[in-house]
Scaffold this active site. Structure first.
Site: not given
Length: 378
Positions: A94, A273, A311, A313, A316, A342
């Protein structure tokens, strides 16, 4: 004509949603895309290896903070942000314009630029449109933003007009400096202009048409998600988009909830974002298919099941709700690491599903089903 960096792959039949490919110096990016925020060239509590493992192709870094510490000269010496941080994929930076907005007590805006006092040591600095482009080129940013003046929700018309006028004039100066660095210094990054205009339709239209006339590689939509009600966000986003060229990548800054992301996608936005996923994570709040889960609750003391059974990931798969609650209550650093991983995995997976839904012309169905389950009342 500007360099063509964006290719639309598929336009959804039931909305403005589309998939595309953004070609940047450090690799291609599939859109729509959520970009994690790495303010100080690091996403808080998440390593670059974890970001690569999840599958992110672009992250955001903050010009204001990196300019103050460690400084653009040091980052340039290290080989830009990529050499300094070790992240070899794309960086969007930015302009520092939002800090000009949020740290209003520490700055003064003039036609020349924004003079501000460091929040670190009290020293004074001047951000001009040209200097901001130069600093981001030192960073070797793949996408950089122009310096702009952002105004908040409820600001008066006169203030909004003045801010828009300065932003537009600053854009012309930034564009000239960017073109110079591209031609003379072989800088490969691209510059996005920013649409402003506050919550006044004629000013939004004026800004969007002016920015579009410059035929730059992409366009950012600023001045949204600055405290306005959700319905105002939706209204002014859809109003602004109609005056922007279809073939340019569009970026809305500072949105990171499923509702805002899905609203942006249905309006043809390609990039967004937000710090919210990792900030919420550090406060023990996890994204799940059934909404936000606060791990600090006592009901999880004896819950040895996975955080989110749907999930896949590593959090999890390997840790129970009971254990995640324990490390959060114990203020263990691992808690922030696992929760941040996560939440970013969740959003990255959501965006993959969104792209698939668009390609299969069922985005509106996906949006409706996701929101009904996640929020329970929509």
């Amino acid at each position: 004509m500007s360099e063509q960096i964006f290719e639309i792959k598929h336009k959804c039949k039931d909305s403005l949603a589309r998939t595309g490919t953004l070609t940047l110096p450090h690799g291609t990016v599939e859109t729509p895309v959520f970009m994690p925020v790495g303010t100080n060239a690091t996403v808080k509590a998440v390593s670059k290896d974890d970001l690569e493992e999840i599958g992110f192709e672009i992250i955001l870094a903050n010009t204001y903070h990196l300019f103050l510490r460690p400084g653009s000269d040091l980052i340039e010496e290290a080989g830009g942000l990529h050499g300094f941080s070790g992240w070899k994929r794309n960086f969007l930076t930015d302009s520092g314009g939002f800090q000009v907005f949020s740290l209003s007590k520490l700055r003064k805006i003039t036609e020349e630029g924004a003079r501000f006092q460091s929040n670190i040591d009290g020293s004074y600095h001047m951000f001009t449109p040209e200097r901001v482009v130069q600093v981001q080129a030192q960073f070797n940013s793949d996408i950089q933003m122009q310096l702009d003046v952002c105004t908040g929700f409820g600001e008066g018309r006169k203030e909004a007009e003045n801010a828009l006028g300065i932003t537009s004039r600053w854009l012309m100066r930034a564009k000239k400096e960017w073109e110079h660095l591209r031609d003379e210094k072989n800088y490969k990054g691209i510059l996005f202009p920013i649409v402003q205009g506050n919550f006044f339709e004629d000013l939004r239209k004026q800004s969007a048409e002016f920015v579009s006339s410059l035929d730059m590689p992409g366009i950012a939509i600023g001045g949204l998600s600055v405290g306005e009600p959700e319905e105002e966000f939706s209204k002014y986003l859809s109003y602004t988009v109609q005056y922007l060229p279809e073939n340019k990548p569009k970026y809305v800054m500072g949105i990171g909830t499923p509702a805002y992301i899905l609203e942006a996608v249905r309006n043809g936005i390609d990039m967004f974002d937000c710090v919210l996923p990792t900030r919420n994570a550090r406060n023990g709040s996890y994204f799940t298919r059934d909404g936000m889960l606060s791990i600090k609750q006592e009901r999880f003391i004896h819950d040895f099941g996975p955080l989110d059974p749907e999930c896949n990931c590593k959090v999890c798969r390997n840790y129970s709700r009971s254990y995640l609650r324990h490390i959060f209550k114990s203020q263990e650093i691992l808690s922030s690491m696992l929760s941040s991983y996560h939440n970013l995995y969740f959003l990255h997976t959501m965006l993959k599903e969104i792209r698939q839904a668009i390609n299969e012309d069922r985005f509106e169905e996906y949006r409706k089903n996701f929101l009904e389950r996640f929020y329970g009342h929509r």
